[in-house]
Structure formats: C-alpha cells, structure tokens
Design a protein around this motif. Structure first.
Motif, PDB file in Angstrom:
ATOM      1  N   LEU A   1       1.043  -1.396  -0.109  1.00  0.00           N
ATOM      2  CA  LEU A   1      -0.247  -0.245  -0.016  1.00  0.00           C
ATOM      3  C   LEU A   1       0.970   1.088   0.455  1.00  0.00           C
ATOM      4  O   LEU A   1       1.488   1.511   0.369  1.00  0.00           O
ATOM      5  CB  LEU A   1      -0.729  -0.238   1.451  1.00  0.00           C
ATOM      6  CG  LEU A   1      -1.848   1.305   1.282  1.00  0.00           C
ATOM      7  CD1 LEU A   1      -2.551   1.821   0.322  1.00  0.00           C
ATOM      8  CD2 LEU A   1      -2.618   0.771   2.627  1.00  0.00           C
ATOM      9  N   ASP A   2       1.190   2.397  -1.482  1.00  0.00           N
ATOM     10  CA  ASP A   2       1.852   3.095  -1.276  1.00  0.00           C
ATOM     11  C   ASP A   2       1.487   3.783  -2.511  1.00  0.00           C
ATOM     12  O   ASP A   2       1.281   3.166  -3.641  1.00  0.00           O
ATOM     13  CB  ASP A   2       3.744   2.518  -1.725  1.00  0.00           C
ATOM     14  CG  ASP A   2       4.087   3.983  -1.433  1.00  0.00           C
ATOM     15  OD1 ASP A   2       3.998   4.486  -1.774  1.00  0.00           O
ATOM     16  OD2 ASP A   2       5.631   3.993  -1.207  1.00  0.00           O
TER      17      ASP A   2
ATOM     18  N   SER B   1      -6.643   3.093   1.065  1.00  0.00           N
ATOM     19  CA  SER B   1      -6.774   1.651   1.978  1.00  0.00           C
ATOM     20  C   SER B   1      -8.001   1.213   1.794  1.00  0.00           C
ATOM     21  O   SER B   1      -7.841   0.623   2.141  1.00  0.00           O
ATOM     22  CB  SER B   1      -6.381   2.516   3.375  1.00  0.00           C
ATOM     23  OG  SER B   1      -7.708   4.197   3.429  1.00  0.00           O
TER      24      SER B   1
ATOM     25  N   LEU C   1      -7.315  -1.731  -0.005  1.00  0.00           N
ATOM     26  CA  LEU C   1      -6.649  -2.873   0.334  1.00  0.00           C
ATOM     27  C   LEU C   1      -7.915  -3.067   1.355  1.00  0.00           C
ATOM     28  O   LEU C   1      -7.954  -4.106   1.230  1.00  0.00           O
ATOM     29  CB  LEU C   1      -5.930  -1.810   1.403  1.00  0.00           C
ATOM     30  CG  LEU C   1      -5.421  -3.100   2.773  1.00  0.00           C
ATOM     31  CD1 LEU C   1      -4.509  -3.818   2.301  1.00  0.00           C
ATOM     32  CD2 LEU C   1      -4.746  -2.003   4.135  1.00  0.00           C
TER      33      LEU C   1
ATOM     34  N   LEU D   1       1.448  -7.410   4.846  1.00  0.00           N
ATOM     35  CA  LEU D   1       1.830  -6.343   4.214  1.00  0.00           C
ATOM     36  C   LEU D   1       2.762  -4.889   3.989  1.00  0.00           C
ATOM     37  O   LEU D   1       3.027  -4.362   5.389  1.00  0.00           O
ATOM     38  CB  LEU D   1       0.740  -5.211   4.540  1.00  0.00           C
ATOM     39  CG  LEU D   1       0.411  -3.619   4.231  1.00  0.00           C
ATOM     40  CD1 LEU D   1      -0.399  -3.663   3.100  1.00  0.00           C
ATOM     41  CD2 LEU D   1      -0.694  -2.777   5.220  1.00  0.00           C
TER      42      LEU D   1
ATOM     43  N   LEU E   1       3.547  -1.442   3.867  1.00  0.00           N
ATOM     44  CA  LEU E   1       2.541  -0.181   3.982  1.00  0.00           C
ATOM     45  C   LEU E   1       3.939   1.607   4.276  1.00  0.00           C
ATOM     46  O   LEU E   1       4.249   1.914   5.168  1.00  0.00           O
ATOM     47  CB  LEU E   1       2.154  -0.476   5.482  1.00  0.00           C
ATOM     48  CG  LEU E   1       0.790   1.015   6.371  1.00  0.00           C
ATOM     49  CD1 LEU E   1       0.648   1.515   4.955  1.00  0.00           C
ATOM     50  CD2 LEU E   1      -0.151   0.269   6.921  1.00  0.00           C
TER      51      LEU E   1
ATOM     52  N   GLY F   1       0.150   6.592   7.471  1.00  0.00           N
ATOM     53  CA  GLY F   1       0.015   4.825   7.714  1.00  0.00           C
ATOM     54  C   GLY F   1      -0.661   4.725   8.792  1.00  0.00           C
ATOM     55  O   GLY F   1      -1.237   3.335   9.038  1.00  0.00           O
TER      56      GLY F   1
ATOM     57  N   VAL G   1      -4.277   3.750   9.278  1.00  0.00           N
ATOM     58  CA  VAL G   1      -4.071   1.944   7.922  1.00  0.00           C
ATOM     59  C   VAL G   1      -4.361   1.119   8.922  1.00  0.00           C
ATOM     60  O   VAL G   1      -4.473   0.485   9.360  1.00  0.00           O
ATOM     61  CB  VAL G   1      -3.754   2.586   6.833  1.00  0.00           C
ATOM     62  CG1 VAL G   1      -3.792   0.933   6.351  1.00  0.00           C
ATOM     63  CG2 VAL G   1      -4.427   3.017   6.579  1.00  0.00           C
ATOM     64  N   ALA G   2      -2.695   1.034   9.370  1.00  0.00           N
ATOM     65  CA  ALA G   2      -2.613  -0.086  11.080  1.00  0.00           C
ATOM     66  C   ALA G   2      -3.612   0.059  12.098  1.00  0.00           C
ATOM     67  O   ALA G   2      -3.207  -1.144  12.642  1.00  0.00           O
ATOM     68  CB  ALA G   2      -1.061   0.303  10.877  1.00  0.00           C
TER      69      ALA G   2
ATOM     70  N   ILE H   1       2.786  -5.842   8.884  1.00  0.00           N
ATOM     71  CA  ILE H   1       2.925  -5.238   8.642  1.00  0.00           C
ATOM     72  C   ILE H   1       4.847  -4.768   9.305  1.00  0.00           C
ATOM     73  O   ILE H   1       5.772  -4.517   9.621  1.00  0.00           O
ATOM     74  CB  ILE H   1       2.738  -3.673   9.018  1.00  0.00           C
ATOM     75  CG1 ILE H   1       0.778  -3.959   9.871  1.00  0.00           C
ATOM     76  CG2 ILE H   1       3.257  -2.358   9.153  1.00  0.00           C
ATOM     77  CD1 ILE H   1       0.343  -2.799  10.396  1.00  0.00           C
TER      78      ILE H   1
END
Length: 244
Positions: free
Chosen positions: A8-9, A37, A40, A52, A54, A63, A66-67, A79
């Motif tokens: 995810l970038d 996200s 994702l 992932l 991230l 991020g 998201v985490a 992660i």
C-alpha cells in the motif's frame, strides 16, 4: 506455501520499486498493490494476506491510521512500514511492525525483514486460516483448515482426520481435494494421502526407498511415496523449514 503479500503506497513508482525488490524472494507471493486504504480493506473483505508493506506518508491519511484499523480488524496481518524519513519509526512501534524500511529499500535490510517474517510464521504455525465446507454422508461440516491433519483415501472412501475426530467426506476425488487445499499448505504426499505441511514434525526414511511423515497431534505416521519425497522436502523449505 508462499507468503501472501500486499503493498500500500500512493506513489506508483514506489509501489513498482517495492514489487521489483520482492521479486528476488520466491516465497513472497505479491497478491495486491494499492494506492488507497479503501482498496486494501475491500480486498481483505473477500481475500487474505499475511504481510503488508505500508507507506507511512500517504496523501489522504497516514500509514499509522491504516495500521490501527488493520490491528482492529485483521490483527494477523504483519506490517512492514515504508518511509522516506527514519524519524517516523519512533511513532510506529505501538503497532508492533516487523520492521521499518527507508525508501529506496536497502537489499540487506529487506533480506533481514523477510527472514524475520518467516521466523514469525514458523513460530505461529504460519498456516493461513479459512473456513471450508465439506460434504459428509449426512449433511455438511464446516472446518477451519488449520484443524485438518491429513486426508486419507481408503477403500474408495475419503477420511478427513483432525486431532480429535475422523470424518468420512463424500463426493470428492483426491485430485479435487488437493486442488481445494493446496493454497492452505496441504500436499499430496502419496496417491492416498494429503497432509498439512504446517503440522509436519519429522520426515524419516523407513527403508526400501519408502518414507513417512509424522504430524503434530497425530499418533499415526503418514506414508510418503518415493516419487513425492523430493517435492515434499521442497514444499517444506518453501514454508520456511530449514534443512541442516
């Protein structure tokens, strides 16, 4: 079994660079590359991932946001944070990441990271969970694949063995069962046996080019045919079992 991995970038070039770096690791199966996200989490609703990569500095959110959601909804996903600034690392340790990698990714640090991922998968059993429904002689049974030790073909019937019970499952060929279970770490080690690779504890030579594998929570050894022995050892190596 490969390690199902997502990137995810929101920078396409960074996603490409990360994906290119991961090509050197045959155990890594890249199953998705996303810029937002919501992509994702839409993916994770219907599919699964174990790892992932991230990016911390996303345009619409961090991020870390998201985490946090990942830890709440999919806590088993490991992660690895990607960042252009190492100072972010201090803020990210609450999410217990595998590592922080500074872009561009350093090859030595990436190798160390993949080794740590494999180590943690071995320690946790490593097998991806899933609920599958099996036909019985009367009705159906839903099982988590992690509870299955092995499947045996005996007198034209298939028997599914867990640590606590044996079920007669109907309407399947061994080939169909192999295809159904292969992605969850199962292997046809003999024309009449499919085993969970993640339960393998000992592989031994019993003479006359015959082998058997002992499985965790199973008292009875499972035969391994000479034709399948080399592939069995290769599959075990692919899930992180080291040979010394």
């Amino acid at each position: 079994m490969s390690i199902r991995t997502i990137i995810l970038d929101d920078e396409p070039n960074s996603r490409l660079a990360a994906g290119t770096a991961l090509v050197d690791y045959p155990e890594i199966e890249l199953v998705g590359g996303f810029s937002h996200s919501n992509e994702l989490f839409d993916f994770l609703k219907n599919d699964s991932a174990q790892l992932l990569f991230l990016d911390i500095e996303l345009n619409r959110e961090t991020g870390f946001n998201v985490a946090q959601r990942l830890r709440d909804e999919y806590p088993d996903v490991m992660i690895v944070f990607l960042t252009g600034h190492s100072s972010y690392a201090i803020d990210g340790y609450d999410f217990q990441p595998i590592n922080f990698l500074t872009k561009p990714i350093n090859g030595v640090k990436l190798s160390q990271t993949i080794d740590e991922v494999k180590k943690r998968l071995r320690q946790s059993g490593g097998q991806r969970g899933a609920k599958l429904m099996f036909r019985l002689q009367q009705g159906f049974r839903i099982l988590d694949v992690r509870d299955i030790c092995y499947i045996e073909r005996l007198k034209r019937k298939n028997y599914l063995h867990t640590a606590s019970e044996t079920l007669c499952i109907t309407g399947y060929t061994m080939h169909e069962l192999e295809q159904m279970l292969e992605e969850y770490g199962f292997f046809l080690c003999h024309q009449s046996f499919i085993v969970s690779l993640y339960r393998a504890q000992t592989v031994r030579d019993v003479g006359r080019q015959l082998y058997e594998v002992l499985l965790r929570d199973c008292a009875v050894p499972v035969p391994v045919s000479r034709l399948h022995y080399d592939e069995l050892m290769k599959r075990l190596k692919n899930i992180g079992v080291q040979e010394f």
